[in-house]
Design an enzyme around this catalytic site. Sequence first.
Site, PDB file in Angstrom:
ATOM      1  N   ASP A 177       0.855  -1.180   0.000  1.00  0.00           N
ATOM      2  CA  ASP A 177       0.000   0.000   0.000  1.00  0.00           C
ATOM      3  C   ASP A 177       0.896   1.236   0.000  1.00  0.00           C
ATOM      4  OD1 ASP A 177      -2.193   1.715   0.437  1.00  0.00           O
ATOM      5  OD2 ASP A 177      -3.174   0.227   1.702  1.00  0.00           O
ATOM      6  N   ASP A 220      -3.005   4.658  -2.324  1.00  0.00           N
ATOM      7  CA  ASP A 220      -3.992   5.272  -1.445  1.00  0.00           C
ATOM      8  C   ASP A 220      -4.454   6.625  -2.009  1.00  0.00           C
ATOM      9  OD1 ASP A 220      -5.295   5.250   1.255  1.00  0.00           O
ATOM     10  OD2 ASP A 220      -4.056   7.037   1.547  1.00  0.00           O
ATOM     11  N   GLU A 274      -7.020   3.676  -5.190  1.00  0.00           N
ATOM     12  CA  GLU A 274      -8.185   4.048  -4.387  1.00  0.00           C
ATOM     13  C   GLU A 274      -8.602   5.439  -4.846  1.00  0.00           C
ATOM     14  OE1 GLU A 274      -9.506   4.700   0.263  1.00  0.00           O
ATOM     15  OE2 GLU A 274      -7.524   5.336  -0.392  1.00  0.00           O
ATOM     16  N   HIS A 285     -10.584  -1.922   5.306  1.00  0.00           N
ATOM     17  CA  HIS A 285     -10.209  -1.456   6.649  1.00  0.00           C
ATOM     18  C   HIS A 285     -10.885  -0.142   7.035  1.00  0.00           C
ATOM     19  CE1 HIS A 285      -7.654   0.484   3.734  1.00  0.00           C
ATOM     20  NE2 HIS A 285      -7.407   1.427   4.615  1.00  0.00           N
ATOM     21  N   ASP A 286     -11.590   0.474   6.097  1.00  0.00           N
ATOM     22  CA  ASP A 286     -12.280   1.747   6.369  1.00  0.00           C
ATOM     23  C   ASP A 286     -13.795   1.603   6.420  1.00  0.00           C
ATOM     24  OD1 ASP A 286      -9.958   3.295   6.475  1.00  0.00           O
ATOM     25  OD2 ASP A 286      -9.992   3.743   4.333  1.00  0.00           O
TER      26      ASP A 286
END
Length: 547
Positions: free
Chosen positions: A96, A196, A246, A320-321
Amino acid sequence: MEGFKSSSIYQVYPKSFYDSNGDGIGDIKGITEKLDYIKSLGVDYIWSTPFFVSPMNDNGYDVEDYRNINPVFGTMEDVEELISEAGKRGMGIMLDMVFNHTSTRHEWFRKALSGDKEYMDYYIFREGKPDAPPTNWQSKFGGSAWEYVPSLKKWYLHLFDASQADLNWENPKVREELKEIIRFWKKKGVKGFRFDVVNLISKPEILENDWEGDGRRFYSDGPHVHEFLKELVADTGIHDMVTVGEMSSTSLEHCIRYSNPDEKELSMCFNFHHLKVDYKDGDKWELEKADLRKLKELFETWQTGMEKHNGWNAVFWCNHDQPRIVSRMGDEKKYWKESAKMLAACIHFLRGTPYIFQGEELGMTNPGYQGIGQYRDVESINYYHILLQEGKSQEEALEILGQRSRDNSRSPMQWNDGKYGGFSEQEPWIGLPENYKYINVAAEEQEPDSVLNYYRKLIRLRKEYPVIWDGRIEFPYGEQPEIFAYRRLLGNQELIVLNNMTDKDVDLEEPVSCGGFRLLAGNYPWENKADKVETLRPYESVALFRE
């Protein structure tokens, strides 16, 4: 390169995956120890959220050093072992890359704070008086997107936490530094990268107030984002690797460009529009029941639009969000298993590469924390206080966090029914839900009909049936919001997927003839369906195939 289309990708959040050294925090060796389990799912890649040196204000998305490992998670040797051991099992590691911003503890930002003009130009500083931010833009974590530095008499931009300073991608030196980081990890044997909030990297030349929103319309999919991505990919030689961006508050048109192979940018995109259908008036912190009609429309728009213009979606419910999908759009109680399987089928038969977030394959639920002291996430704690300031009661604010907090996905992976769910021998850094006693890997391994084994089946089917990853897609039953249905077509292969998104029986407006079809996957016993499907039971999912 096209291999990623028939692949599935497993996301690991190391802090909550498996604790190998008994300190209550998951670590890199913990991932390596569980590689055989991940391999048993049938996935080809493991994406890990960041484990680099970080003050952990945003759980590792505030990077202090991109080339070294946070000792909480392990060592560089541990990462090298993880890459090697995953490779021996035929799986690639995806890292990431948080390139929109760095931690304010990063060496570059420290030099900037000292007044070094070269490094001040690595970030976005603006002149201004202490009581007048350069613009009225809002941070995505609440409050102003600007922080004042008295010693410099300047403000710096932070679209996220004040400890996450946005990088100035207009500066060629910044772009070169980031390319070097990619090259470093590529040499280590990493097989892919997730970028990200990468569509926020290009800010406009002139920063102006936003009197209509929070500023995002000025910097989302910004003026030079496509040329910056092309340059990054070309100069680091990662075009043939698996890459996913993302994309925050993005558009279909931009995601087509990001992911169309002719553009030579990324393999695929995450977008989040379908995960905002339960935001009241678009506000994450206002609850409302999911708008199923809107959900269907969004999937149809993005699926058909990306197909038409040769883009590629990363398809997912969880990360994870995001809260756990079975708590959000399924049923935690009576129809827990049925709804978990149905929601899995919704995603895994779509056109795109499916992502499974750790524990999703078990049907893990939101943990149901009862007090603010149980939360760890910076965004959640900030918004708890904002909600109280807005006049919400503690109970109302906690109910909202219970449904919306990013910590809902971060409770420890549930390995068995022992103390702390087999995650650790010590009390974990964040609490587990009570249901780990029966929602866990060990229990579901023993049950042929488990949610876990259903995920394994869906991952296997994608590899076995080209129609799933390469077929055209059509969306029937547009007027029935409760039914999420689609048809996949490739040559003489046809796949029909029917999903009841509710806890009630639903009659199909137009029954589906089963002539020539066989059941490929379903979450109820297949009875009396020899000729046609007329009704779907609560949360029922049916996938029919013929050729």
